[in-house]
Scaffold this motif. Structure first.
Motif, PDB file in Angstrom:
ATOM      1  N   HIS A  28       0.837  -1.200   0.000  1.00 40.00           N
ATOM      2  CA  HIS A  28       0.000   0.000   0.000  1.00 40.00           C
ATOM      3  C   HIS A  28       0.876   1.256   0.000  1.00 40.00           C
ATOM      4  N   THR A  29       1.900   1.271   0.837  1.00 36.94           N
ATOM      5  CA  THR A  29       2.797   2.437   0.878  1.00 36.94           C
ATOM      6  C   THR A  29       3.427   2.678  -0.490  1.00 36.94           C
ATOM      7  N   LEU A  30       3.918   1.626  -1.132  1.00 32.76           N
ATOM      8  CA  LEU A  30       4.550   1.775  -2.449  1.00 32.76           C
ATOM      9  C   LEU A  30       3.548   2.273  -3.492  1.00 32.76           C
ATOM     10  N   ASP A  31       2.292   1.811  -3.391  1.00 36.35           N
ATOM     11  CA  ASP A  31       1.246   2.277  -4.301  1.00 36.35           C
ATOM     12  C   ASP A  31       0.981   3.769  -4.084  1.00 36.35           C
ATOM     13  N   VAL A  32       0.900   4.191  -2.816  1.00 32.83           N
ATOM     14  CA  VAL A  32       0.640   5.599  -2.508  1.00 32.83           C
ATOM     15  C   VAL A  32       1.791   6.480  -3.006  1.00 32.83           C
ATOM     16  N   VAL A  33       3.022   6.018  -2.844  1.00 33.82           N
ATOM     17  CA  VAL A  33       4.175   6.779  -3.351  1.00 33.82           C
ATOM     18  C   VAL A  33       4.058   6.946  -4.872  1.00 33.82           C
ATOM     19  N   ALA A  34       3.766   5.857  -5.566  1.00 31.45           N
ATOM     20  CA  ALA A  34       3.655   5.898  -7.031  1.00 31.45           C
ATOM     21  C   ALA A  34       2.511   6.817  -7.470  1.00 31.45           C
ATOM     22  N   GLN A  35       1.364   6.718  -6.797  1.00 37.59           N
ATOM     23  CA  GLN A  35       0.219   7.558  -7.164  1.00 37.59           C
ATOM     24  C   GLN A  35       0.494   9.028  -6.848  1.00 37.59           C
ATOM     25  N   ALA A  36       1.173   9.294  -5.741  1.00 38.86           N
ATOM     26  CA  ALA A  36       1.510  10.681  -5.382  1.00 38.86           C
ATOM     27  C   ALA A  36       2.420  11.296  -6.442  1.00 38.86           C
ATOM     28  N   GLU A  37       3.392  10.522  -6.915  1.00 39.41           N
ATOM     29  CA  GLU A  37       4.299  11.010  -7.965  1.00 39.41           C
ATOM     30  C   GLU A  37       3.516  11.300  -9.252  1.00 39.41           C
ATOM     31  N   SER A  38       2.646  10.370  -9.622  1.00 39.40           N
ATOM     32  CA  SER A  38       1.852  10.512 -10.839  1.00 39.40           C
ATOM     33  C   SER A  38       0.935  11.738 -10.759  1.00 39.40           C
ATOM     34  N   LEU A  39       0.281  11.903  -9.603  1.00 34.57           N
ATOM     35  CA  LEU A  39      -0.591  13.066  -9.421  1.00 34.57           C
ATOM     36  C   LEU A  39       0.216  14.368  -9.409  1.00 34.57           C
ATOM     37  N   ALA A  40       1.376  14.346  -8.759  1.00 31.42           N
ATOM     38  CA  ALA A  40       2.224  15.549  -8.723  1.00 31.42           C
ATOM     39  C   ALA A  40       2.623  15.962 -10.143  1.00 31.42           C
ATOM     40  N   ASP A  41       2.972  14.978 -10.976  1.00 29.88           N
ATOM     41  CA  ASP A  41       3.301  15.270 -12.385  1.00 29.88           C
ATOM     42  C   ASP A  41       2.111  15.935 -13.070  1.00 29.88           C
ATOM     43  N   ALA A  42       0.945  15.297 -12.963  1.00 27.50           N
ATOM     44  CA  ALA A  42      -0.255  15.775 -13.664  1.00 27.50           C
ATOM     45  C   ALA A  42      -0.748  17.113 -13.118  1.00 27.50           C
TER      46      ALA A  42
END
Length: 194
Positions: A28-42
């Motif tokens: 879950h933590t790794l998923d949240v990190v990945a999603q946070a990066e993706s959202l930050a980009d967008a």
């Protein structure tokens, strides 16, 4: 800020989480990190320090589960205050990280902070994804392991309530996930009424 060291520390620590944290595990933590990066980009977050603070907060957001189930956000902040100074994080940076972590507490309250909105949306990104059912089933397992869920009907009621009351905060998460979340809500309501 030695972000790499902070991340390595968290990854090592999360190996010691309870095996009954079927939902709130390392995955879950790794998923949240990945999603946070993706959202930050967008969402157009380009400032390197802002991104580093967001990433560190994403790594630390559930570290409180190492010591407690209830109030894990405060415990995660306590851990951040304990270990991040040695990793060259300034007091103001640690405070900011803790503000982001605390925003993810239910019900989420990111306020006007763009980074907090991104972290909140990353934390519950799965609500609008195709893998919603298998992920939500891990949360059911986790709650059952702690005697926090009586039966499947109570679980369905909780799902309907949670999906109804949840909101995405960023434009990107609304575009990416709201339609999927509404479909999951409709399916959960149909199951509850059948």
């Amino acid at each position: 800020m030695d972000c790499q060291r902070a991340e390595t520390y968290v990854l090592h620590q999360l190996q010691h989480l309870s095996p009954t944290l079927y939902y709130h595990g390392l995955h879950h933590t790794l998923d949240v990190v990945a999603q946070a990066e993706s959202l930050a980009d967008a969402e157009g977050i380009t400032d390197a320090q802002e991104r580093a603070l967001l990433r560190t907060a994403a790594f630390f957001h559930d570290t409180g589960f190492l010591t407690t189930y209830q109030g894990h956000e405060e415990a995660g902040c306590a851990l951040a205050h304990q270990v991040l100074p040695a990793m060259d994080y300034a007091p103001a940076q640690i405070e900011r990280i803790c503000e982001l972590i605390m925003a993810t507490q239910m019900p989420q309250a990111p306020g006007d902070s763009h980074l907090a909105q991104i972290l909140c949306d990353a934390d519950l990104d799965y609500l609008g994804r195709p893998d919603f059912l298998p992920i939500s089933n891990t949360l059911l397992q986790e709650l059952q392991a702690r005697d926090k869920m009586q039966d499947l009907r109570a679980w369905q009621e909780l799902q309907v309530k949670f999906l109804s009351e949840h909101r995405y905060w960023t434009r990107t998460a609304l575009q990416r996930r709201e339609a999927g979340k509404q479909a999951h809500l409709a399916a959960a309501r149909a199951l509850l009424n059948s």
